[in-house]
Scaffold this active site. Structure first.
Site, short mmCIF file in Angstrom:
data_model
loop_
_atom_site.label_atom_id
_atom_site.label_comp_id
_atom_site.label_asym_id
_atom_site.label_seq_id
_atom_site.Cartn_x
_atom_site.Cartn_y
_atom_site.Cartn_z
N ASP A 198 -4.05 4.86 52.21
CA ASP A 198 -4.13 5.57 50.94
C ASP A 198 -4.97 6.85 51.11
OD1 ASP A 198 -3.62 5.35 47.99
OD2 ASP A 198 -5.81 5.39 47.90
N GLU A 254 -0.64 8.25 53.82
CA GLU A 254 -0.32 9.01 52.61
C GLU A 254 -1.04 10.36 52.76
OE1 GLU A 254 -0.57 8.98 47.74
OE2 GLU A 254 -2.29 8.41 48.93
C1 GLC Z 1 -2.79 7.09 46.00
C2 GLC Z 1 -2.04 5.98 45.31
C3 GLC Z 1 -2.28 6.08 43.85
C4 GLC Z 1 -3.77 5.93 43.59
C5 GLC Z 1 -4.55 6.97 44.38
C6 GLC Z 1 -6.02 6.65 44.40
O1 GLC Z 1 -2.29 8.34 45.68
O2 GLC Z 1 -0.68 6.04 45.66
O3 GLC Z 1 -1.57 5.11 43.12
O4 GLC Z 1 -4.03 6.09 42.23
O5 GLC Z 1 -4.14 7.00 45.73
O6 GLC Z 1 -6.28 5.55 45.21
#
Ligand code: GLC
Length: 499
Positions: A198, A254
């Site tokens: 994440d 991500e």
């Molecule tokens: C990422 C996740 C999202 C979350 C954010 C903070 O973007 O996909 O759902 O709110 O991180 O952890």
């Protein structure tokens, strides 16, 4: 295209389709209206029959739920609302039995404010003195407002790139790095096949916490390209280290950067194997824009020899049918997505053609809605529970009231309704996953404006995005997004043909 440079596909993830399960919304076995691990476990055969290769589970760790699990209070356990570690082990064992890999979400940028570290190890977080009675710098939170909250007890401010209940860790601290090594090892020992990381671009912050450059005048508030709060050079040695820890497990970052060339830095040969590529997801249903996004991605990733990845839906963005304005376009997009070289990510419910739901304000849960004072609708609309059957109000998802209301007319979108209908969205995804081309790069064919035609692995994918008509290419028709159109593809349809 150089990828995969003529070599055989080397690793299972290079051509895999991952299926994202938003744990709260998939299936509720405990009867409290919230999805859980036993619910997922019971539906693993459905996922296996769909034909995907791997499962990505969103966070199921103990959490007060300020961001529905992305605020973790204990990285090495299961929230009682979602089950137990035994349930997790059983889920992984069953998934493996069915030939499905399992990756879990690791949330290293921030913890929950209720994580014991926030009380006991204050030094593991980013703290700073205020400036002129206000926050230490001009950084803004992704969820709206300043990225800093004042702590009256100490007089200092703590950083949170998301909600105030999600304080950012200070990755310059060796302790933090060591803790996460143990966390990764913990889940590796439990048998996971990899991790989705994440906010993978965010962990380190500029050590001097300098201001970001001011936004270009006229741009949206908060839209400035973050340079100092994210994408710091220290991330690369960290991910090289994680890569050695991970062994033959996959790391999917991500990496939320708009330029694929910047994303490519994270998937150099000794760093993460995969990073999400959101370029397609940000584009409208427009042939030139989609083609540019595909070419930009392939070009940037080929330069580092990385596997391309594609995604059209996830738990943070409005559903595709609604974004593109029709189920027909979403069907065509499915054939586009699943013909592209590399790895694809599907989001549970995408295969049913679920729509974005406009919830009444009193039903909303997402902090994005509340933190922006309603200026942004938030992400609840793409997190509505999966309708397994047409039986209201639980739709086979739960025997109780679902945690977000399922629209009364979703019976027609339910798994039970679509399962045996060869013309359904679910059948299209099943067919596409079975017939999808594998191996080889992508070669564009010349085609009229408003259309996309390319060949890959012996299959021609023809997409009529918005032209008046497109002739179906010569060859054996493998699959059409709209089976009524065998010679001509009308606007918003697509077909696969064996070349
Ligand atoms: C990422 C996740 C999202 C979350 C954010 C903070 O973007 O996909 O759902 O709110 O991180 O952890």
């Amino acid at each position: 295209m150089p990828w995969p440079s003529g070599s055989p596909v080397a690793e299972w993830w290079d051509e895999a389709v991952f299926y994202e399960v938003y744990v709260r919304s998939f299936a509720d076995a405990s009867g409290d209206g919230v999805g859980d691990l036993p619910g997922i476990r019971a539906h693993l055969p459905y996922i296996a029959e769909l034909g995907v290769d791997a499962l990505w589970l969103t966070p199921f760790y103990p959490s007060p739920g300020a961001d529905h699990g992305y605020d973790v209070a204990d990285y090495c356990d299961v929230d009682p609302a979602f089950g137990t570690l035994d349930d997790f082990d059983g889920l992984v064992a069953d998934a493996h039995e069915l030939g499905l890999r399992v990756i879990v979400d690791v949330v290293p940028n921030h913890t929950s404010i209720e994580h014991p570290w926030f009380r006991e190890h204050r030094e593991r977080y980013v703290w700073a003195e205020g400036r002129n009675g206000g926050p230490p710098n001009n950084w803004l939170a992704v969820f709206g407002g300043p990225a800093w909250t004042h702590d009256p007890a100490s007089g200092e401010w703590y950083l949170h790139l998301f909600a105030p209940e999600q304080p950012d860790l200070d990755w310059h601290q060796a302790d933090v790095q060591h803790e996460f090594e143990s966390i990764l090892r913990f889940w590796i020992e439990r048998g996971v096949d990899g991790f989705r990381i994440d906010v993978a671009h965010g962990l380190f912050k500029d050590p001097e916490l300098r201001d970001e450059d001011e936004p270009v005048p006229g741009s949206e508030p908060g839209s400035f390209d973050r340079r100092r709060a994210i994408d710091q050079p220290q991330l690369h040695p960290l991910y090289r280290h994680w890569r050695t820890l991970a062994g033959d497990r996959v790391l999917v970052g991500e990496v939320f950067l708009s330029d694929p060339v910047r994303v490519a830095d994270y998937v150099r040969p000794d760093e993460l194997q995969l990073a999400f590529n959101f370029t397609l997801l940000w584009e409208p249903w427009d042939a030139a824009a989609l083609r540019d996004a595909i070419d930009a991605t392939l070009g940037a990733l080929a330069a580092v020899g990385a596997t391309p990845t594609w995604v059209l839906e996830n738990h943070d963005v409005p559903r595709l049918v609604t974004r593109y304005g029709s189920a027909s376009r979403a069907r065509a997009a499915a054939l586009l997505l699943l013909a592209l070289p590399g790895t694809a990510f599907l989001y549970a419910g995408q295969e049913l053609g679920l729509e974005e739901v406009a919830l009444p304000d009193e039903a909303r849960q997402d902090p994005v809605f509340f933190r922006t004072g309603g200026a942004r609708a938030g992400r609840d609309g793409c997190r509505i529970p999966i309708p397994w059957s047409p039986d209201e109000p639980g739709f086979g998802f739960t025997d109780a009231m679902p945690w977000l209301p399922v629209p009364a007319d979703w019976g027609s979108l339910s798994v039970a309704t679509q399962r045996d209908d060869p013309a359904s969205m679910l059948s299209l995804y099943r067919d596409a996953l079975r017939l999808r081309p594998r191996g080889g790069g992508l070669t564009w064919h010349e085609s009229p404006p408003g259309t996309l035609v390319f060949e890959r692995g012996g299959t021609v994918c023809a997409v009529n995005v918005d032209a008046s008509a497109l002739a179906v290419p010569q060859g054996e028709l493998l699959l059409a997004s709209d089976s009524a159109n065998r010679g001509e593809l009308p606007s918003g349809t697509a077909a696969w043909v064996r070349a």
